[in-house]
Design an enzyme around this catalytic site. Structure first.
Site, PDB file in Angstrom:
ATOM      1  N   ARG A 232     -23.089 -16.402  -6.686  1.00  0.00           N
ATOM      2  CA  ARG A 232     -21.958 -15.705  -7.256  1.00  0.00           C
ATOM      3  C   ARG A 232     -21.399 -16.748  -8.231  1.00  0.00           C
ATOM      4  O   ARG A 232     -22.029 -18.044  -8.558  1.00  0.00           O
ATOM      5  CB  ARG A 232     -20.849 -15.798  -5.683  1.00  0.00           C
ATOM      6  CG  ARG A 232     -20.908 -14.023  -5.552  1.00  0.00           C
ATOM      7  CD  ARG A 232     -20.708 -13.200  -5.569  1.00  0.00           C
ATOM      8  NE  ARG A 232     -21.295 -12.378  -4.809  1.00  0.00           N
ATOM      9  CZ  ARG A 232     -22.229 -11.666  -4.734  1.00  0.00           C
ATOM     10  NH1 ARG A 232     -23.217 -12.095  -5.011  1.00  0.00           N
ATOM     11  NH2 ARG A 232     -22.130 -10.409  -3.789  1.00  0.00           N
ATOM     12  N   GLU A 261     -18.776 -10.094 -14.351  1.00  0.00           N
ATOM     13  CA  GLU A 261     -19.601  -9.481 -14.675  1.00  0.00           C
ATOM     14  C   GLU A 261     -19.418  -7.794 -14.975  1.00  0.00           C
ATOM     15  O   GLU A 261     -18.576  -7.764 -14.238  1.00  0.00           O
ATOM     16  CB  GLU A 261     -21.078  -9.255 -13.521  1.00  0.00           C
ATOM     17  CG  GLU A 261     -21.262 -10.586 -13.388  1.00  0.00           C
ATOM     18  CD  GLU A 261     -22.074 -10.736 -11.930  1.00  0.00           C
ATOM     19  OE1 GLU A 261     -22.094  -9.858 -10.938  1.00  0.00           O
ATOM     20  OE2 GLU A 261     -22.811 -11.923 -11.754  1.00  0.00           O
ATOM     21  N   HIS A 280     -27.657 -10.911 -12.462  1.00  0.00           N
ATOM     22  CA  HIS A 280     -27.393 -10.283 -11.044  1.00  0.00           C
ATOM     23  C   HIS A 280     -27.944  -9.010 -11.201  1.00  0.00           C
ATOM     24  O   HIS A 280     -28.455  -8.311 -10.084  1.00  0.00           O
ATOM     25  CB  HIS A 280     -25.630 -10.032 -11.089  1.00  0.00           C
ATOM     26  CG  HIS A 280     -25.213 -10.125  -9.943  1.00  0.00           C
ATOM     27  ND1 HIS A 280     -24.393 -10.585  -9.286  1.00  0.00           N
ATOM     28  CD2 HIS A 280     -26.109 -10.541  -8.678  1.00  0.00           C
ATOM     29  CE1 HIS A 280     -23.705 -11.180  -8.413  1.00  0.00           C
ATOM     30  NE2 HIS A 280     -24.870 -10.987  -7.720  1.00  0.00           N
TER      31      HIS A 280
END
Length: 315
Positions: A232, A261, A280
């Site tokens: 994360r 994000e 990601h």
């Protein structure tokens, strides 16, 4: 309105294998980039009994818009986008697809580590521009170096096995890990910073470890350390990491997650040497897509079935 109870998916799709498990329910999709207001509106419209979380955040406001909600199931392992305290207060079960994307994320961590150590991105750009740097470039040999893992769950252990296979010494920190294989040396967190040539983050984001990679911890690292993050973005103080890469304290950072994000643009990491970036997608493979969807659907149905079953003596 359908007569079936509704499950909301906070995304635009779900693997067919997962949808097949949800035949007793109507499935409503929230779209590719659902915002909080979108989820609130969808929850008010359908009053779902379950939510499968792919993108966006499930807040207390979203939960309050769905009084029938019984389960929030993460399509993946990290549940930091779900307000777990709010869910607990409302009697809503939160589940995760533990281990479903472990192979995919571990492979991506390996890819980022190799890209950083071997200057893959830089050399590719130089080659396309017509350069031949054989006489001047030297990459980093990982054999014999120490990799420090923060987080020794399914992903961390699989990545550790990969690192051991290429000859790296593996040390790791995880206060909850037990029965570690003999190629992982459990160490205190302090030793991760001080002894590692490569540091890789594979832990969940919590209030206790937010921005654990910061100016103070980076100052304790070996000069030229490589940092990998497939967990994360909130684990890293991004401004501090930028300064560390600029100064050479960090030789390279391979990052698959970011504090915000989608990553804001412009971002301090963009177009900067020393950063290998991906959006990601460590857990986004064809196999992991199916595995996570099936696990999320299975977890959802299991909770809903347990809620529907009458207690003993109340039949």
């Amino acid at each position: 309105m359908t007569s079936k109870p509704v499950i909301i998916v906070t995304g635009a799709d779900l693997a067919p294998e997962a949808l097949a498990l949800l035949g007793d329910y109507e499935v409503a999709f929230a779209g590719r980039t659902p915002q909080a207001a979108d989820l609130v509106a969808l929850a008010r419209k359908h009053n779902p009994v379950g939510m499968i979380v792919r993108y966006g955040s499930v807040t207390a406001e979203v939960m309050d818009a769905a009084p029938a909600l019984k389960v929030i199931s993460k399509h993946g392992t990290g549940t930091d986008t779900i307000d777990k305290a709010a869910a607990q207060a409302r009697g809503i079960t939160v589940t995760a697809a533990a281990g479903a994307n472990a192979a995919a994320v571990a492979e991506h961590a390996l890819a980022l580590m190799l890209a950083c150590a071997k200057s893959v991105v830089k050399l590719d750009a130089r080659m396309h521009a017509g350069h031949w740097d054989k006489a001047t470039h030297k990459s980093l040999e990982l054999n014999g170096l120490t990799v420090g893992l923060i987080g020794l769950g399914a992903i961390g252990r699989r990545f550790a096995r990969m690192c051991d296979a290429i000859g790296m010494r593996v040390i790791g920190f995880d206060p909850f890990a037990a029965d570690l294989p003999d190629y992982i040396e459990a160490v205190p967190l302090d030793k991760i910073w001080e002894a590692s040539d490569v540091i890789s983050l594979q832990c969940p984001l919590t209030a206790d470890n937010k921005e654990m990679v910061n100016a103070a911890t980076l100052a304790r690292c070996k000069p030229g350390v490589i940092l990998i993050n497939t967990a994360r973005g909130g684990l890293i103080d991004e401004a501090a990491l930028f300064q560390a890469v600029q100064s050479g304290r960090v030789a390279a950072a391979g990052l698959d997650s970011f504090a915000r994000e989608p990553m804001s643009a412009p971002h301090i990491f963009q177009r900067q040497p020393g950063f290998v970036l991906s959006p990601h997608i460590g857990g986004v493979t064809s196999a992991a897509y199916v595995n996570m969807g099936v696990a999320a659907a299975t977890n959802t149905v299991a909770v809903l079935n347990s809620v529907r079953e009458p207690a003993v003596g109340q039949q």
